[in-house]
Motif scaffolding. Structure first.
Motif, PDB file in Angstrom:
ATOM      1  N   GLY A  30     -15.425 126.796  84.886  1.00 63.44           N
ATOM      2  CA  GLY A  30     -16.826 126.645  84.579  1.00 63.44           C
ATOM      3  C   GLY A  30     -16.799 125.869  83.042  1.00 63.44           C
ATOM      4  N   PHE A  31     -16.179 124.657  83.059  1.00 64.69           N
ATOM      5  CA  PHE A  31     -16.708 124.504  82.092  1.00 64.69           C
ATOM      6  C   PHE A  31     -17.543 122.667  82.501  1.00 64.69           C
ATOM      7  N   VAL A  32     -17.729 122.792  82.970  1.00 64.46           N
ATOM      8  CA  VAL A  32     -18.068 121.680  83.753  1.00 64.46           C
ATOM      9  C   VAL A  32     -19.941 121.922  83.982  1.00 64.46           C
ATOM     10  N   GLU A  33     -21.007 121.414  83.100  1.00 64.28           N
ATOM     11  CA  GLU A  33     -22.017 122.275  83.656  1.00 64.28           C
ATOM     12  C   GLU A  33     -23.430 120.630  83.790  1.00 64.28           C
ATOM     13  N   ASP A  34     -23.879 120.522  84.868  1.00 58.75           N
ATOM     14  CA  ASP A  34     -24.272 120.096  85.592  1.00 58.75           C
ATOM     15  C   ASP A  34     -23.584 118.634  85.667  1.00 58.75           C
ATOM     16  N   GLY A  35     -22.725 118.374  86.186  1.00 57.89           N
ATOM     17  CA  GLY A  35     -21.680 117.282  86.570  1.00 57.89           C
ATOM     18  C   GLY A  35     -21.301 116.673  84.932  1.00 57.89           C
ATOM     19  N   ALA A  36     -21.119 117.583  83.434  1.00 62.53           N
ATOM     20  CA  ALA A  36     -20.364 117.207  82.462  1.00 62.53           C
ATOM     21  C   ALA A  36     -19.772 117.550  81.625  1.00 62.53           C
ATOM     22  N   LEU A  37     -18.504 117.154  80.940  1.00 67.21           N
ATOM     23  CA  LEU A  37     -18.324 118.969  80.653  1.00 67.21           C
ATOM     24  C   LEU A  37     -18.873 119.199  78.721  1.00 67.21           C
ATOM     25  N   ILE A  38     -18.644 120.254  79.073  1.00 66.22           N
ATOM     26  CA  ILE A  38     -18.787 121.201  77.826  1.00 66.22           C
ATOM     27  C   ILE A  38     -18.970 120.865  76.981  1.00 66.22           C
ATOM     28  N   GLY A  39     -17.378 120.695  76.230  1.00 72.18           N
ATOM     29  CA  GLY A  39     -16.754 120.007  75.306  1.00 72.18           C
ATOM     30  C   GLY A  39     -15.871 119.296  75.793  1.00 72.18           C
ATOM     31  N   PRO A  40     -15.469 119.239  74.887  1.00 68.14           N
ATOM     32  CA  PRO A  40     -14.149 117.708  74.670  1.00 68.14           C
ATOM     33  C   PRO A  40     -12.697 118.721  75.288  1.00 68.14           C
ATOM     34  N   THR A  41     -11.970 118.202  75.836  1.00 67.89           N
ATOM     35  CA  THR A  41     -10.712 118.854  76.020  1.00 67.89           C
ATOM     36  C   THR A  41      -9.957 117.458  75.946  1.00 67.89           C
ATOM     37  N   SER A  42      -7.868 117.662  76.534  1.00 73.36           N
ATOM     38  CA  SER A  42      -7.213 117.351  75.702  1.00 73.36           C
ATOM     39  C   SER A  42      -6.204 116.494  77.445  1.00 73.36           C
ATOM     40  N   LEU A  43      -7.485 117.301  78.947  1.00 74.40           N
ATOM     41  CA  LEU A  43      -7.114 117.245  79.884  1.00 74.40           C
ATOM     42  C   LEU A  43      -7.798 116.047  80.598  1.00 74.40           C
ATOM     43  N   SER A  44      -8.745 115.625  79.536  1.00 72.94           N
ATOM     44  CA  SER A  44      -9.003 113.735  80.491  1.00 72.94           C
ATOM     45  C   SER A  44      -8.232 112.680  79.280  1.00 72.94           C
ATOM     46  N   PHE A  45      -6.891 113.176  78.869  1.00 75.04           N
ATOM     47  CA  PHE A  45      -6.652 112.319  78.544  1.00 75.04           C
ATOM     48  C   PHE A  45      -5.420 111.771  78.708  1.00 75.04           C
ATOM     49  N   MET A  46      -4.753 112.812  79.691  1.00 69.87           N
ATOM     50  CA  MET A  46      -3.863 112.478  80.983  1.00 69.87           C
ATOM     51  C   MET A  46      -3.468 111.841  81.261  1.00 69.87           C
ATOM     52  N   HIS A  47      -4.499 111.436  82.129  1.00 72.63           N
ATOM     53  CA  HIS A  47      -5.071 110.197  82.922  1.00 72.63           C
ATOM     54  C   HIS A  47      -4.548 108.965  82.524  1.00 72.63           C
ATOM     55  N   THR A  48      -5.621 109.137  82.287  1.00 71.11           N
ATOM     56  CA  THR A  48      -5.332 107.607  81.176  1.00 71.11           C
ATOM     57  C   THR A  48      -3.809 107.266  80.607  1.00 71.11           C
ATOM     58  N   HIS A  49      -3.647 108.510  79.746  1.00 66.53           N
ATOM     59  CA  HIS A  49      -1.995 108.081  78.960  1.00 66.53           C
ATOM     60  C   HIS A  49      -0.675 107.388  79.959  1.00 66.53           C
ATOM     61  N   MET A  50      -0.558 108.364  81.101  1.00 65.30           N
ATOM     62  CA  MET A  50       0.372 108.214  82.128  1.00 65.30           C
ATOM     63  C   MET A  50      -0.275 106.713  82.769  1.00 65.30           C
ATOM     64  N   LEU A  51      -1.143 106.711  83.526  1.00 59.11           N
ATOM     65  CA  LEU A  51      -1.589 105.592  83.763  1.00 59.11           C
ATOM     66  C   LEU A  51      -1.653 104.134  82.895  1.00 59.11           C
ATOM     67  N   THR A  52      -1.530 103.711  81.771  1.00 62.05           N
ATOM     68  CA  THR A  52      -1.354 103.081  80.617  1.00 62.05           C
ATOM     69  C   THR A  52       0.034 102.954  79.925  1.00 62.05           C
TER      70      THR A  52
END
Length: 119
Positions: A30-52
């Motif tokens: 339930g950390f997503v409301e209407d398709g948008a994140l409720i607040g910032p989280t470090s999980l969103s940066f893992m994908h980018t860090h691993m790929l770059t």
């Protein structure tokens, strides 16, 4: 060059799995409301860090060193430490992000140690 491509593929697969994990874990909790994140989280940066830091840098250094007749093995322990650093950074971002999504209260010392290890 085969070892370089294998490492890049591993980084890519892990990065894509982490992207899916971020998306689904925030939805399930339930950390997503209407398709948008409720607040910032470090999980969103893992994908980018691993790929770059993982895939792109492995391919970049591997290509440059291969043109010089060398390979990533020529970097020796420096490359191993780089890979360990990328994995450790992403692991701590994973831990930090899960704590943020699950809204777990931590002591100041534990919070600071996680932040310090995450980079």
């Amino acid at each position: 060059m085969k070892k370089t491509l294998k490492k890049a593929i591993i980084f890519t697969i892990i990065g894509l799995v982490l992207g899916v994990y971020f998306r689904e874990f925030t939805k399930w909790n339930g950390f997503v409301e209407d398709g948008a994140l409720i607040g910032p989280t470090s999980l969103s940066f893992m994908h980018t860090h691993m790929l770059t830091l993982g895939t792109v840098m492995t391919l970049l250094f591997g290509t440059i060193l291969n043109q010089q007749g060398l390979g990533l093995q020529s970097l020796g322990k420096r490359w191993v430490f780089y890979e360990i650093g990328v994995y450790l950074t992403v692991l701590m971002m994973f831990i930090r992000g899960n704590i943020q999504v699950l809204n777990i209260n931590l002591s100041n010392a534990l919070d600071a140690s996680i932040s310090g290890l995450a980079g």
